[in-house]
Write an enzyme that holds these catalytic residues in place. Sequence first.
Site, PDB file in Angstrom:
ATOM      1  N   ARG A  35     -32.605   1.131 -25.465  1.00 16.25           N
ATOM      2  CA  ARG A  35     -33.672   1.638 -26.329  1.00 16.25           C
ATOM      3  C   ARG A  35     -34.728   2.331 -25.462  1.00 16.25           C
ATOM      4  O   ARG A  35     -35.514   1.678 -24.767  1.00 16.25           O
ATOM      5  CB  ARG A  35     -34.281   0.486 -27.132  1.00 16.25           C
ATOM      6  CG  ARG A  35     -33.291  -0.029 -28.176  1.00 16.25           C
ATOM      7  CD  ARG A  35     -33.771  -1.257 -28.874  1.00 16.25           C
ATOM      8  NE  ARG A  35     -33.673  -2.454 -28.073  1.00 16.25           N
ATOM      9  CZ  ARG A  35     -33.742  -3.703 -28.555  1.00 16.25           C
ATOM     10  NH1 ARG A  35     -33.884  -3.884 -29.841  1.00 16.25           N
ATOM     11  NH2 ARG A  35     -33.663  -4.738 -27.766  1.00 16.25           N
ATOM     12  N   ASP A  58     -25.757   1.891 -23.060  1.00 20.53           N
ATOM     13  CA  ASP A  58     -25.288   0.761 -23.850  1.00 20.53           C
ATOM     14  C   ASP A  58     -24.162   0.126 -23.030  1.00 20.53           C
ATOM     15  O   ASP A  58     -23.268   0.854 -22.568  1.00 20.53           O
ATOM     16  CB  ASP A  58     -24.763   1.300 -25.192  1.00 20.53           C
ATOM     17  CG  ASP A  58     -24.366   0.195 -26.161  1.00 20.53           C
ATOM     18  OD1 ASP A  58     -23.769  -0.812 -25.710  1.00 20.53           O
ATOM     19  OD2 ASP A  58     -24.627   0.345 -27.363  1.00 20.53           O
ATOM     20  N   ASN A  85     -27.662  -9.846 -18.122  1.00 22.49           N
ATOM     21  CA  ASN A  85     -28.353 -10.545 -19.213  1.00 22.49           C
ATOM     22  C   ASN A  85     -27.960 -10.037 -20.595  1.00 22.49           C
ATOM     23  O   ASN A  85     -27.981 -10.800 -21.550  1.00 22.49           O
ATOM     24  CB  ASN A  85     -29.868 -10.409 -19.005  1.00 22.49           C
ATOM     25  CG  ASN A  85     -30.619 -10.694 -20.275  1.00 22.49           C
ATOM     26  OD1 ASN A  85     -30.725 -11.843 -20.707  1.00 22.49           O
ATOM     27  ND2 ASN A  85     -31.111  -9.638 -20.926  1.00 22.49           N
ATOM     28  N   TYR A 151     -18.684 -16.162 -30.940  1.00 21.89           N
ATOM     29  CA  TYR A 151     -19.815 -16.169 -29.997  1.00 21.89           C
ATOM     30  C   TYR A 151     -19.536 -17.180 -28.882  1.00 21.89           C
ATOM     31  O   TYR A 151     -19.709 -16.882 -27.694  1.00 21.89           O
ATOM     32  CB  TYR A 151     -21.127 -16.493 -30.712  1.00 21.89           C
ATOM     33  CG  TYR A 151     -22.288 -16.560 -29.749  1.00 21.89           C
ATOM     34  CD1 TYR A 151     -22.748 -15.406 -29.119  1.00 21.89           C
ATOM     35  CD2 TYR A 151     -22.895 -17.779 -29.423  1.00 21.89           C
ATOM     36  CE1 TYR A 151     -23.791 -15.471 -28.193  1.00 21.89           C
ATOM     37  CE2 TYR A 151     -23.933 -17.840 -28.510  1.00 21.89           C
ATOM     38  CZ  TYR A 151     -24.373 -16.688 -27.897  1.00 21.89           C
ATOM     39  OH  TYR A 151     -25.387 -16.749 -26.972  1.00 21.89           O
ATOM     40  N   LYS A 155     -19.022 -16.604 -24.740  1.00 19.64           N
ATOM     41  CA  LYS A 155     -19.788 -17.252 -23.672  1.00 19.64           C
ATOM     42  C   LYS A 155     -18.886 -18.138 -22.807  1.00 19.64           C
ATOM     43  O   LYS A 155     -19.174 -18.335 -21.617  1.00 19.64           O
ATOM     44  CB  LYS A 155     -20.960 -18.036 -24.264  1.00 19.64           C
ATOM     45  CG  LYS A 155     -22.040 -17.122 -24.859  1.00 19.64           C
ATOM     46  CD  LYS A 155     -22.650 -16.194 -23.781  1.00 19.64           C
ATOM     47  CE  LYS A 155     -23.773 -15.327 -24.295  1.00 19.64           C
ATOM     48  NZ  LYS A 155     -24.410 -14.516 -23.239  1.00 19.64           N
ATOM     49  N   PRO A 181     -28.410 -21.395 -21.289  1.00 19.11           N
ATOM     50  CA  PRO A 181     -29.504 -21.938 -22.097  1.00 19.11           C
ATOM     51  C   PRO A 181     -29.002 -22.480 -23.435  1.00 19.11           C
ATOM     52  O   PRO A 181     -28.034 -21.975 -24.004  1.00 19.11           O
ATOM     53  CB  PRO A 181     -30.423 -20.739 -22.336  1.00 19.11           C
ATOM     54  CG  PRO A 181     -29.921 -19.653 -21.429  1.00 19.11           C
ATOM     55  CD  PRO A 181     -28.471 -19.936 -21.211  1.00 19.11           C
ATOM     56  N   GLY A 182     -29.738 -23.476 -23.916  1.00 23.97           N
ATOM     57  CA  GLY A 182     -29.587 -23.895 -25.307  1.00 23.97           C
ATOM     58  C   GLY A 182     -30.503 -23.032 -26.160  1.00 23.97           C
ATOM     59  O   GLY A 182     -30.500 -21.811 -26.037  1.00 23.97           O
ATOM     60  N   THR A 186     -36.235 -16.055 -29.022  1.00 23.07           N
ATOM     61  CA  THR A 186     -36.435 -14.626 -28.721  1.00 23.07           C
ATOM     62  C   THR A 186     -36.043 -13.896 -30.005  1.00 23.07           C
ATOM     63  O   THR A 186     -36.091 -14.475 -31.080  1.00 23.07           O
ATOM     64  CB  THR A 186     -35.510 -14.189 -27.560  1.00 23.07           C
ATOM     65  OG1 THR A 186     -34.158 -14.455 -27.948  1.00 23.07           O
ATOM     66  CG2 THR A 186     -35.813 -14.939 -26.264  1.00 23.07           C
TER      67      THR A 186
END
Length: 253
Positions: A35, A58, A85, A151, A155, A181-182, A186
Site C-alpha cells: 500500500r 505484493d 512478517n 490458516y 502457519k 504469537p497467540g 492488530t
Amino acid sequence: MSQIAFITGVTSGIGRATALRLAQDGVRLILCGRRADRLKALQQELAGQTETYPLLFDVRDRAAIEAAVAALPAEWQAVDFLVNNAGNAHGMDPVQSADPSDWDAMIDINVKGLLYVSRAVIPGMVARRSGHIVNMGSIAGKETYPNGSVYCASKAAVQSITDGMRLDLNPYGIKVTAIHPGMVETEFSVVRFKGDTERAANVYRGMTPLTADDIADTIAFVLSRPPHVVLADIVMYPTAQASATVVNRSGKS
Ligand code: 8X3
C-alpha cells in the site's frame, strides 16, 4: 555502517511496529508493503530516525519481488536481517463450506509469499556467510483449531520452512528464528472477518491481548543476541491465553 533489516508487511500491525522499534536501534530499514500511501507515510514518520528504502510489492508477485530485490542500490544490498512478517487470516469457516479463494490467499501470502521473498534475499546472506531470518509463525501452526484448518496449515508450513531453513543455512552461519504469537490485537481479526469490526473486537472481549509492540520488542531482542546465540522458536501468549481455545475472559489479566 549500521545493520540493514528487510521487513515485509510494514504498512500495518506487527510489521509497522517492528520497523518503528528497529529504527530506535539505528537499524537501516528496507520497508516492504503493497500500500503505497501507507508506505510513504511510514517513511516520513521514520525520517530523521534512520535511513529507509521503500519496496512496493505484493508478496504474491514473485516477478515483482525478484525485480525489486535485484534492483536494490549497492548500499542496500547487504541485508543483515530478513523479517518475514507479511501474512493474514482470511475467513474462519469449516473446511466443508469455507471459500476456496480464502485458502488461495492464505497459502499464496503466508506460505508462497514468504518463500518467494526468502528465495530472493537469502542468496546474498549465503554469499556473505551472515544473516538472521525471523519468520512470523503463530500458535495456529502449533495447534489446529476449529474453523481454522487452512490458516493453521499455512502457519504449520511456516514452522516447517523455518526448521528447514535452519538446517539448510547451518553451514553458512545464518540464524533462523520463528516467533509464534497467540492473540495479538492488530487489524488481523478485522481482515479475518472481512471488515466486521464488531466480530473482530469480540475476539479480545474480557481479556488483554498482546500488542504489535510486544512482538516488535521480542524481534528486537532476538536480533540483538550475541553472534553465538540463536533463539530458534518462541511462543508468545497474552497472560490470559493458555492455548488456541482456552482464554480467561474474566478481565483480570
Ligand atoms: C494469530 C493467533 O490464535 O488467531 O495467528 O490463530 S490465532
